[in-house]
Enzyme design. Structure first.
Site, PDB file in Angstrom:
ATOM      1  CG  LEU A 207      -1.911  -1.200   1.185  1.00 11.86           C
ATOM      2  CD1 LEU A 207      -2.240  -1.712   2.562  1.00 11.86           C
ATOM      3  CD2 LEU A 207      -3.169  -0.812   0.424  1.00 11.86           C
ATOM      4  CG  HIS A 208       2.749   2.700  -3.247  1.00 13.33           C
ATOM      5  ND1 HIS A 208       2.388   1.483  -3.767  1.00 13.33           N
ATOM      6  CD2 HIS A 208       2.876   3.526  -4.310  1.00 13.33           C
ATOM      7  CE1 HIS A 208       2.325   1.566  -5.087  1.00 13.33           C
ATOM      8  NE2 HIS A 208       2.607   2.795  -5.445  1.00 13.33           N
TER       9      HIS A 208
END
Ligand code: UD1
Length: 366
Positions: A207-208
């Site tokens: 997740l970024h």
């Protein structure tokens, strides 16, 4: 890489660019094309950059501009200034750009102003969400490209709807999948489990996206749901540097089922994906890679520019509130397998791209 002849210049900057460029550079090299690689330095950590060059057999960049991080304006301005000097010095006959990162639009914009033709690999994808920097980058890059090299059939329609001459669009398949298929034999899940002390069964998360990790309150809500997943199965999360501080401040690693790792190289990462019971992500490329590896993929986003991974693959869009129940479902139903492989995701996209470029060169020098 290049002698005195006219060169094809590849601009690479961020992690996903490297994975897409490797088969294109290989295929052009096999046809004897003179090439050069400019690394903008948008990604610079060893684990975000060099390891990919090594593992994918990419040529050493002819230059690294060392642009680094910054606000969108500061980073894009630095990218453009550095690229302008390189383009003027090298006078390439074609500039090849990849994907949708800031290095992509910066290179396309500089090339257009210098009247250098641009080829855009992964043209025409649309999330129709202009709050995403990538959507802005894609749309503008396509407008500036002489060759729009398309990975997915619906992209042709998107380009036409934006007034782009259909003669510029070429459906070539997906070079990221070329790289995956080339390296499939190296994805050793047992080795990556042993190296990182991972259990047999786990969910892998990456997740970024700014929308998920930049705001501390949103990151904290995400962590609550990730802990909910870790109540069901061990959760392995190689942390992209963006969001690392916010996710850890929110207590990501305080759940004993959560395994926080540093970013992984290409081979270890895909090995970990291949062995996962399910993947939770907001990445673009991973939606495609799980489609081919037949690993259930839950994408924590309201939209995707890669709908073919839903119609032909294992991908599903989920809200934060649905994340834990949907992960439970994915774990209970086991792997659901790829329904159909998207057209031309067959390991030969790099060759098709080289062919399109060669034809274009013949026609433009006539
Ligand atoms: C960029 C792309 C995104 C892509 C992602 C893949 C843009 C607008 N976004 O996002 O589309 O999905 O790459 O990884 O181009 N940082 C490091 N070391 C690095 C690189 C970055 O620590 O080697 C940190 C810095 O704090 C930096 C932050 O990560 O400020 C963001 O980096 P940046 O390149 O601006 O965007 P990404 O979030 O990596």
């Amino acid at each position: 890489m290049a002698g005195n002849e006219m060169i094809i210049l590849h601009v690479l900057g961020a992690r996903p660019n490297f994975v897409k460029a490797a088969p294109v550079i290989d295929a052009l090299a096999a046809r004897g094309a003179a090439q050069a690689v400019v690394h903008t330095g948008q990604h610079y950590d060893e684990k975000m950059s060099e390891i990919f060059f090594r593992e994918l057999g990419l040529p050493e960049p002819d230059v690294n501009l060392g642009v680094g991080s910054g606000s969108h304006a500061a980073q894009t301005a630095a990218l453009m200034t550095g690229l302008e000097a390189e383009f003027l010095r090298r006078a390439p006959e074609l500039v090849v750009v990849y994907g949708d990162v800031n290095s992509t639009i910066a290179a396309a914009l500089v090339a257009a102003k210098l009247h250098l033709p641009v080829a855009h690999v992964e043209a025409g994808l649309r999330s129709f969400d202009m709050t995403m920097p990538e959507e802005v980058n894609r749309r503008l890059t396509d407008q500036l490209s002489a060759l729009c090299l398309v990975t997915s059939p619906e992209a042709i329609g998107h380009l036409a709807a934006e007034g782009i001459d259909p003669a510029r669009a070429h459906l070539v398949g997906n070079p990221m999948i070329d790289t995956l298929l080339t390296n499939l034999g190296h994805f050793d899940t047992a080795a990556v489990r042993a190296a990182h002390h991972l259990p047999e069964r786990y969910v892998l998360a990456t997740l970024h996206r700014p929308a998920n990790v930049d705001d501390p309150a949103t990151a904290a809500a995400l962590v609550t749901h990730l802990h909910g997943i870790a109540d069901l199965a061990d959760l392995v999360i190689p942390l992209h540097p963006r969001g690392r501080a916010n996710l850890l401040a929110a207590g990501l690693d305080t759940h004993q089922g959560v395994h926080v790792l540093d970013p992984l190289g290409y081979i270890d990462f895909l090995a970990a994906v291949r062995g996962a019971a399910a993947v939770v992500t907001d990445s673009g490329g991973l939606q495609e890679e799980t489609t081919i590896l037949a690993v259930p993929c839950l994408t924590v986003r309201p939209n995707t520019e890669r709908p073919i991974t839903i119609t032909h693959g294992t991908n599903r869009l989920v809200t934060l509130d649905d994340l834990v129940p949907e992960t439970r479902k994915a774990l209970e139903t086991d792997r659901h397998g790829t329904k159909r492989t998207p057209p031309l995701w067959d390991g030969h996209a790099g060759e098709r791209i080289a062919e399109v470029i060669q034809t274009w060169r013949r026609e433009s020098t006539r």
